[in-house]
Scaffold this motif. Structure first.
Motif, PDB file in Angstrom:
ATOM      1  N   GLU A  62      23.345  85.026  66.723  1.00 19.02           N
ATOM      2  CA  GLU A  62      24.468  85.877  67.179  1.00 19.02           C
ATOM      3  C   GLU A  62      24.014  87.155  67.054  1.00 19.02           C
ATOM      4  N   VAL A  63      24.197  88.092  68.297  1.00 20.45           N
ATOM      5  CA  VAL A  63      23.943  89.513  68.318  1.00 20.45           C
ATOM      6  C   VAL A  63      25.347  90.104  68.107  1.00 20.45           C
ATOM      7  N   PRO A  64      25.073  91.149  66.917  1.00 19.16           N
ATOM      8  CA  PRO A  64      26.131  91.989  66.553  1.00 19.16           C
ATOM      9  C   PRO A  64      26.765  92.711  67.667  1.00 19.16           C
ATOM     10  N   ALA A  65      28.091  93.026  67.540  1.00 16.09           N
ATOM     11  CA  ALA A  65      28.630  93.788  68.415  1.00 16.09           C
ATOM     12  C   ALA A  65      28.135  95.212  68.592  1.00 16.09           C
ATOM     13  N   GLY A  66      28.046  95.847  69.698  1.00 17.45           N
ATOM     14  CA  GLY A  66      27.368  97.201  69.771  1.00 17.45           C
ATOM     15  C   GLY A  66      25.649  96.732  70.093  1.00 17.45           C
ATOM     16  N   GLU A  67      25.139  95.734  69.931  1.00 17.22           N
ATOM     17  CA  GLU A  67      23.761  95.626  69.867  1.00 17.22           C
ATOM     18  C   GLU A  67      23.211  94.891  71.153  1.00 17.22           C
TER      19      GLU A  67
END
Length: 64
Positions: free
Chosen positions: A39-44
């Motif tokens: 999962e890619v963190p929000a904003g990244e």
């Protein structure tokens, strides 16, 4: 957004880790440790896309 690595294609160039080591960790031998689905963190998202594009072996991908 999720990212993944195809370990059979990874050649341990490490360019993804240069972009962002936390998002694109490498194992002790320099191969990607992203795994089959991270999962890619929000904003990244932009950083993830840059890291995927930086792979000269095209071992990384953005999952749908």
């Amino acid at each position: 957004m999720r990212i993944a690595v195809d370990n059979s294609l990874c050649e341990a160039h490490g360019q993804c880790g240069v972009v962002d080591y936390d998002l694109f960790p490498l194992d002790d031998d320099g191969f990607s440790a992203v795994g089959p689905s991270r999962e890619v963190p929000a904003g990244e998202e932009a950083t993830a896309e840059l890291g995927v594009a930086s792979c000269p072996a095209r071992a990384l991908r953005v999952l749908p």
